[in-house]
Design an enzyme around this catalytic site. Structure first.
Site, PDB file in Angstrom:
ATOM      1  N   GLY A 238       0.933  -1.280  -0.092  1.00 15.80           N
ATOM      2  CA  GLY A 238      -0.073   0.031   0.024  1.00 15.80           C
ATOM      3  C   GLY A 238       0.827   1.352  -0.037  1.00 15.80           C
ATOM      4  O   GLY A 238       0.271   2.377  -0.232  1.00 15.80           O
ATOM      5  N   CYS A 340     -11.773   3.154 -29.573  1.00 12.97           N
ATOM      6  CA  CYS A 340     -12.761   3.741 -29.968  1.00 12.97           C
ATOM      7  C   CYS A 340     -13.561   4.130 -28.724  1.00 12.97           C
ATOM      8  O   CYS A 340     -14.606   3.471 -28.742  1.00 12.97           O
ATOM      9  CB  CYS A 340     -13.465   2.738 -30.790  1.00 12.97           C
TER      10      CYS A 340
HETATM   11  N1  LLP Z   1      -1.510  -7.025  -0.610  1.00 17.04           N
HETATM   12  C1  LLP Z   1      -2.844  -6.891  -1.399  1.00 17.04           C
HETATM   13  C2  LLP Z   1      -3.647  -8.216  -0.367  1.00 17.04           C
HETATM   14  C3  LLP Z   1      -3.250  -6.240  -2.301  1.00 17.04           C
HETATM   15  O1  LLP Z   1      -4.509  -6.447  -2.522  1.00 17.04           O
HETATM   16  C4  LLP Z   1      -2.298  -5.346  -2.995  1.00 17.04           C
HETATM   17  C5  LLP Z   1      -2.894  -4.426  -4.185  1.00 17.04           C
HETATM   18  C6  LLP Z   1      -1.119  -5.322  -2.543  1.00 17.04           C
HETATM   19  C7  LLP Z   1      -0.554  -6.278  -1.581  1.00 17.04           C
HETATM   20  C8  LLP Z   1      -0.071  -4.407  -3.272  1.00 17.04           C
HETATM   21  O2  LLP Z   1      -0.041  -2.932  -2.992  1.00 17.04           O
HETATM   22  P1  LLP Z   1       0.764  -1.847  -3.454  1.00 17.04           P
HETATM   23  O3  LLP Z   1       1.802  -2.031  -2.459  1.00 17.04           O
HETATM   24  O4  LLP Z   1       0.974  -2.131  -4.657  1.00 17.04           O
HETATM   25  O5  LLP Z   1      -0.260  -0.778  -3.087  1.00 17.04           O
HETATM   26  N2  LLP Z   1      -4.534  -1.124 -10.228  1.00 17.04           N
HETATM   27  C9  LLP Z   1      -4.611  -0.310  -8.987  1.00 17.04           C
HETATM   28  C10 LLP Z   1      -4.009  -0.824  -7.559  1.00 17.04           C
HETATM   29  C11 LLP Z   1      -4.763  -1.883  -7.282  1.00 17.04           C
HETATM   30  C12 LLP Z   1      -4.050  -2.643  -5.843  1.00 17.04           C
HETATM   31  C13 LLP Z   1      -4.637  -4.004  -5.411  1.00 17.04           C
HETATM   32  N3  LLP Z   1      -4.217  -4.314  -4.574  1.00 17.04           N
HETATM   33  C14 LLP Z   1      -3.681   1.022  -9.573  1.00 17.04           C
HETATM   34  O6  LLP Z   1      -3.228   1.026 -10.470  1.00 17.04           O
HETATM   35  O7  LLP Z   1      -3.727   1.948  -8.719  1.00 17.04           O
END
Ligand code: LLP
Length: 414
Positions: A238, A340
């Site tokens: 996160g 499109c």
């Molecule tokens: N752990 C779990 C259980 C998760 O669901 C996620 C991300 C992470 C770790 C990793 O989170 P990060 O460190 O990358 O913030 N497609 C979206 C982001 C979706 C995140 C989903 N879960 C975007 O492009 O902003």
């Protein structure tokens, strides 16, 4: 800090001119820097001076070359599907460093995880717990489990990627979780080893992390009173990055805040960072096809929302930079793709370099959730992924062909 820099007005990835790669592989393509990936992984991992495993969130960037790089640095993987498990194993990730998250694991996926000997399953519902118990019983093995608790904390991020509020589909409400642990503890084929929590993505403040950890700590205390001792605490991912003017905490500050809260907890920490490691380690390189002045200025490029979904999906900002700097200056324009749909844009009303047909543009900060979210919409072959290491570059995923598009499709014979 990343290794995409200008030398003599030309954008380089480490020691390789981006233009040279474009000449060889064509456009569009994703480009990653090994030095940046390594630096970001280490900056994160080494910030935690306590027993921990950095399980890279595979969904952020799932190419096996990149997973392999992190495995070589001692990393594990956070996975959310059988496909990601397959990738992680192929990439050489130690199964004992794999954690399996997600609300909807199928029976086949649970079995694959058990067969592979992963570190733990982050279970998100009572029904999923029973499904896992059944699979484990059939196989005659014990399933290592942590429960993802939902602490009802506002991560203050985009609604689509906020996961720790009571109204979100994720986890078990923290106030209901004790009963679930007590149930699980009595199950013959379930081994309760952890608690997990992931409240959202692209967090730019530390306070929501601390608030949720405090709630989890209180919960771990309640578990202990009930005679349930856990050995693993998974804090999810996160941590945000700078796309524009955000000012997210550095991994060291995040680690420091967590360290203070971890005092007295005798647990191995599991971390699931994705974006903070790969986000600024990758760019999308695209070519200007045409420009036109309609109600506003449009720059039409050869990459679209199928290649990089974030701007359309979340209204996300990505800086647009020239691959070769000119004296032309900047203008306000929409950078749009060939798809499109009006929602097909990489930038809207944004300051971008003045370009002409044939010029190359770099869409910055595209390493996380870029290629991994790409699709074949409009029957567009997915673009290649290229990895630079020093003065060398490697095509780590080749461009799809038209044949690839229809592989697996058949016309029924009547
Ligand atoms: N752990 C779990 C259980 C998760 O669901 C996620 C991300 C992470 C770790 C990793 O989170 P990060 O460190 O990358 O913030 N497609 C979206 C982001 C979706 C995140 C989903 N879960 C975007 O492009 O902003």
């Amino acid at each position: 800090m990343h290794h995409f820099e200008y030398k003599n007005k030309e954008l380089y990835c480490e020691s390789v001119p981006v233009r040279d790669i474009a000449a060889e592989v064509g456009t569009p393509f994703y480009l990653y820097s090994t030095a940046t990936l390594t630096r970001h992984f280490k900056a994160f991992d080494e910030a935690f001076a306590m027993p921990h495993v950095t399980c890279f969130a595979t969904k952020a960037c799932s190419n096996i070359a990149i997973l392999n790089l992190f495995a070589g640095l001692g990393g594990g993987a956070d996975i959310v599907s059988g496909g990601e498990l397959f990738r992680a194993l192929k990439a050489g990730v130690d199964p004992r460093k794999i954690v399996y998250s997600g609300v909807g694991k199928s029976v086949e996926e649970l079995r694959f995880g058990l067969e592979s000997g992963i570190l733990m399953f982050n279970i998100e519902s009572v029904q999923e717990l029973h499904a896992l118990q059944k699979v484990a019983e059939d196989m005659g093995v014990s399933a290592p489990v942590s429960f993802r608790v939902n602490p009802d904390v506002d991560p203050k991020t985009h609604a689509y990627i906020s996961t720790g509020l009571a109204k979100n589909k994720f986890g078990i409400p923290i106030q209901d979780a004790l009963d679930v642990y007590v149930t699980a503890q009595k199950m013959q084929y379930i081994e309760v080893i952890g608690v997990s929590c992931h409240i959202g993505s692209q967090l730019t403040q530390i306070s929501p992390f601390v608030e949720s950890l405090q709630k989890v700590k209180i919960f771990i205390g309640r578990l202990a009173k009930a005679g349930i001792h856990i050995s693993h605490l998974d804090l999810g991912g996160g941590l945000g990055i700078r796309y524009d003017s955000e000012d997210p905490p550095l991994p060291a500050a995040y680690a420091e805040a967590i360290k203070d809260e971890m005092e007295g907890l005798d647990c191995t920490l599991i971390l699931e960072p994705g974006r903070v490691i790969v986000g600024n380690a990758g760019i999308l390189v695209t070519k200007v096809l045409y420009t036109k002045q309609g109600g506003k200025k449009f720059v039409i490029v050869d990459a679209g929302m199928n290649d990089l979904a974030r701007p359309s999906l979340y209204g996300a900002y990505h800086g647009i930079q020239p691959v070769v700097e000119t004296e032309e200056g900047n203008e306000i324009a929409d950078v749009v793709g060939p798809i499109c749909e009006t929602g097909d844009f990489l930038a809207r009303g944004q300051e971008v370099p003045i370009t002409q047909s044939g010029d190359l543009l770099a869409v910055m900060s595209s390493g996380a959730y870029g290629f991994s979210m790409a699709s074949n919409y409009n029957s567009r072959p997915r673009v290649p992924e290229v990895l630079v290491d020093g003065d060398q570059f490697y095509v780590i995923r080749k461009r799809e062909t038209y044949e690839d598009l229809i592989a697996g499709e058949t016309i029924p014979s009547s």
